[in-house]
Design an enzyme around this catalytic site. Structure first.
Site, PDB file in Angstrom:
ATOM      1  N   ASP A 241       8.155   0.099   5.145  1.00 51.46           N
ATOM      2  CA  ASP A 241       7.730   1.496   5.200  1.00 51.46           C
ATOM      3  C   ASP A 241       8.439   2.249   6.336  1.00 51.46           C
ATOM      4  O   ASP A 241       8.452   1.785   7.483  1.00 51.46           O
ATOM      5  CB  ASP A 241       6.214   1.533   5.432  1.00 51.46           C
ATOM      6  CG  ASP A 241       5.592   2.876   5.152  1.00 51.46           C
ATOM      7  OD1 ASP A 241       5.638   3.312   3.994  1.00 51.46           O
ATOM      8  OD2 ASP A 241       5.055   3.493   6.091  1.00 51.46           O
ATOM      9  N   GLU A 295      12.445   1.513   3.178  1.00 47.99           N
ATOM     10  CA  GLU A 295      12.199   2.884   2.738  1.00 47.99           C
ATOM     11  C   GLU A 295      12.862   3.753   3.790  1.00 47.99           C
ATOM     12  O   GLU A 295      12.450   3.760   4.945  1.00 47.99           O
ATOM     13  CB  GLU A 295      10.700   3.181   2.666  1.00 47.99           C
ATOM     14  CG  GLU A 295      10.445   4.515   1.989  1.00 47.99           C
ATOM     15  CD  GLU A 295       9.218   5.235   2.514  1.00 47.99           C
ATOM     16  OE1 GLU A 295       8.728   6.127   1.830  1.00 47.99           O
ATOM     17  OE2 GLU A 295       8.765   4.924   3.635  1.00 47.99           O
TER      18      GLU A 295
HETATM   19  O1  TEU Z   1       6.256   7.347   2.988  1.00 44.17           O
HETATM   20  C1  TEU Z   1       7.043   7.977   3.933  1.00 44.17           C
HETATM   21  C2  TEU Z   1       7.841   9.173   3.616  1.00 44.17           C
HETATM   22  O2  TEU Z   1       8.737   9.433   4.376  1.00 44.17           O
HETATM   23  C3  TEU Z   1       7.667  10.138   2.538  1.00 44.17           C
HETATM   24  O3  TEU Z   1       8.583   9.980   1.538  1.00 44.17           O
HETATM   25  C4  TEU Z   1       6.302  10.297   2.015  1.00 44.17           C
HETATM   26  O4  TEU Z   1       6.334  10.640   0.672  1.00 44.17           O
HETATM   27  C5  TEU Z   1       5.566  11.334   2.734  1.00 44.17           C
HETATM   28  O5  TEU Z   1       4.294  11.152   2.320  1.00 44.17           O
HETATM   29  C6  TEU Z   1       6.011  12.747   2.483  1.00 44.17           C
HETATM   30  O6  TEU Z   1       5.638  13.192   1.206  1.00 44.17           O
HETATM   31  C7  TEU Z   1       5.669   6.129   3.354  1.00 44.17           C
HETATM   32  C8  TEU Z   1       4.731   5.664   2.271  1.00 44.17           C
HETATM   33  O7  TEU Z   1       5.446   5.401   1.105  1.00 44.17           O
HETATM   34  C9  TEU Z   1       3.643   6.679   2.105  1.00 44.17           C
HETATM   35  O8  TEU Z   1       2.779   6.356   1.056  1.00 44.17           O
HETATM   36  C10 TEU Z   1       2.889   6.767   3.409  1.00 44.17           C
HETATM   37  O9  TEU Z   1       1.961   7.813   3.344  1.00 44.17           O
HETATM   38  C11 TEU Z   1       3.806   6.985   4.595  1.00 44.17           C
HETATM   39  O10 TEU Z   1       4.971   6.189   4.575  1.00 44.17           O
HETATM   40  C12 TEU Z   1       3.090   6.643   5.869  1.00 44.17           C
HETATM   41  O11 TEU Z   1       2.912   5.267   5.955  1.00 44.17           O
END
Ligand code: TEU
Ligand code: CA
Length: 594
Positions: A241, A295
């Protein structure tokens, strides 16, 4: 005594050695190159390059005990359904103990299973079921931040001299305000003043998600230990993440002068990122044969090789956000065109050489449904467009990730009011934008109908029974899409022409076609506004993929003097072969062997 010792030496040692040779364990360093060094088209062949991944969001997959919340036993009960698709790897979104401020992306205990999801025994059972079916399972590693309810933070916030203080990032006020002007992904400043000490802590996400301080070697040690805990249990790797955010410039400058509003870019530019990932690789990853996918919010294509070039020993691949950000501007929806989408894949092909690997995905738990966004979810077009997208997902270059429910062509939810949403991002944005009258209710909801993360989080639709068979409770934690009577797994499994059946065929085809994994990618017609035509070439093996990504029929003249060869697969009933003009119906997809 002596004889006994000799006997042990003669019989037991070779046995022990043989066992070690068969199954690499954490004890025996097995570098990423130890398996084999065979190549294809210049690429080192790796199982994780050839794999197809299926993402599960446990909360919404299957409820086994009637409390309205998906759980691990629910997943175990559906492993044959997943295996039936032909996927190799499951990516499990967080299942750790969490107060669920952000549905598990706020972890309270990294070694415990979330009570609602079950027990460690349920996890072991699930992993066993996955392995029995010859699949692998990767876990979500959420270590840029923890929950504020994690024991480390509970301690850290107590006092400035607490031994856990430096596990997080604390700063005094600057001119009576936040230490800098950074903002949270979930609205408002990225700093929160904590009453106990009057200092601010950093949270790039929710207030309940304080950022860990990776510059503290103890924090890094804790992370490596917890990674080993799960890998030693048999997990096959991690999806990491927001991993590019772990390193921070400890002087915390304001956003740069030429700042374009893209805060991910700034957060992903910490000075020690690569030192830390290389250390993690050395300390943990290099000792196992695992798969890693970062990610990578905020990471540009130019910087991607720094994370994934295999000679650097960092990660295997990352999720690039270009495709899922194509319809966004400042977080809001904007129209997009097919040439823009195609240009992204060409940039990937040109920007990454044989030492780097990529992912392909059209959706996940943070995005709307693929068919509603890139296809057409109207009754006439939903099935063919979902199949056309499946064709694209499984023939582009990179490891494909399927998000749960996309194999059924599940669609966006028809949200009409604020109380239908669960997502903290939505709730905080409502407070920041609608309550302050910066945005009207109508505009806010209209935008969410296209962009909300909750579209992906509505429960899986298993059958026609109430709540789509997801739960026996009167109410699921998030409402099931009302279209479940016509879109569900039971029907999909019974129908030879279902989207699920097509995914299965497509995955099978990919498995026996190395050109689709390692072959060069070439877009034949970058400017066409509705046709996506490209080739994948591996030595003498060449495939032409022609997708009509519109509802209108197109008589498409193949570029150059190209002739459609032998039809290998298609989503409708078109049968033409050897022609120079292909007659495509709306959303028709064909793969030709040239
Ligand atoms: O997402 C992180 C992120 O950078 C984004 O793409 C995310 O969609 C953000 O919510 C803006 O819309 C990751 C996870 O995939 C997400 O579900 C989490 O909320 C976030 O990290 C925090 O851990
Ligand atoms: Ca449950």
């Amino acid at each position: 005594m002596r004889t006994l010792f000799c006997l042990i030496l003669t019989f037991a040692v070779p046995l022990i050695l043989a066992a070690r040779a068969e199954k690499p364990t954490a004890m025996e360093p097995l570098g990423p190159n130890a398996h084999n060094d065979s190549t294809a088209n210049g690429y080192k062949k790796k199982w994780w390059k050839e794999a197809v991944v299926y993402q599960i969001y446990p909360r919404s997959f299957k409820d086994s005990n009637g409390d309205g919340i998906g759980d691990l036993k629910g997943i175990t009960s559906q492993l044959d359904y997943i295996k039936g698709l032909g996927v190799d790897v499951i990516w499990l979104s967080p299942m750790y103990d969490s107060p669920n401020a952000d549905n598990g992306y706020d972890i309270r205990d990294y070694r415990k299973i979330m009570t609602e999801f079950g027990t460690m025994a349920d996890f072991d059972e699930l992993l066993k079921g996955v392995k029995q079916r010859n699949m692998k399972m990767i876990l979500d590693l959420v270590v840029n931040h923890s929950s504020d309810e994690h024991a480390w933070f509970v301690e850290s916030r107590k006092s400035k001299d607490n031994s856990y203080r430096d596990y997080y990032i604390w700063r005094p006020a600057k001119n009576g305000r936040e230490p800098n002007n950074w903002v949270s992904y979930f609205s408002g400043p990225a700093w929160k003043k904590d009453p106990a000490t009057g200092e601010y802590y950093l949270h790039l996400f929710a207030e309940k998600q304080p950022d860990l301080n990776w510059d503290n070697p103890k924090v890094r040690r804790e992370v490596y230990d917890l990674m080993k805990f799960w890998l030693d249990k048999g997990a096959d790797g991690f999806r990491m993440d927001v991993i590019p955010f772990i390193s921070k410039d400890q002087s915390f400058p304001d956003f740069p002068r030429d700042y374009d509003g893209n805060y991910g870019r700034v957060y992903a530019s910490g000075p020690k990122l690569h030192d830390y990932i290389q250390e993690m690789n050395r300390e943990v990853l290099s000792k196992y044969d695992v798969m890693t996918v970062g990610e990578a919010a905020g990471v540009t294509l130019e910087k991607t090789p720094l994370l994934v070039d295999e000679r650097r020993n960092e990660l295997n691949m990352i999720f690039q956000f270009d495709v899922v950000h194509i319809d966004r501007s400042g977080g809001r929806w904007k129209p997009w065109t097919l040439p823009e989408l195609k240009a992204i894949y060409t940039r990937f092909e040109k920007g990454l050489d044989v030492h780097s690997w990529n992912t392909v995905f059209l959706s996940n738990h943070d995005n709307p449904r693929a068919v509603s966004r890139f296809g057409d979810d109207s009754p006439q077009s939903r099935v063919p467009s979902a199949k056309a997208l499946a064709t694209m997902l499984l023939t582009l270059k990179g490891t494909p990730f399927i998000y749960q429910g996309d194999e059924l062509g599940m669609t966006n939810y028809p949200f009409t009011q604020i109380d239908e949403f669960d997502d903290i991002q939505v709730k905080n944005a409502w407070k920041a934008e609608v309550s302050t009258k910066q945005v009207s209710i109508a505009d806010f909801i209209a935008d969410l109908r296209k962009t909300s993360r909750d579209h992906a989080r509505t429960p899986m639709q298993w059958d026609e029974s109430p709540n789509g068979g997801f739960t026996t409770a009167a109410k699921a934690w998030l409402a099931v899409n009302p279209n479940y009577k016509g879109i569900n797994a039971r029907q999909a499994l019974a129908d030879r022409n279902s989207i699920y059946a097509y995914f299965k065929r497509m995955i099978e085809f990919r498995k026996r076609t190395p050109a689709l994994v390692y072959g060069d990618y070439k877009d034949l017609d970058p400017q066409h506004s509705s046709i996506f035509a490209y080739t994948r070439t591996l030595g003498a093996d060449k495939y032409l993929i022609v997708l009509n990504l519109s509802k209108h029929p197109v008589a498409y003249t193949l570029p150059g003097s190209l002739k459609a060869g032998q039809l290998a697969l298609s989503n409708l009933d078109g049968k033409e072969e050897g022609v120079t003009v292909v007659d495509l119906k709306g959303w028709e997809a064909r793969i030709y062997e040239l």
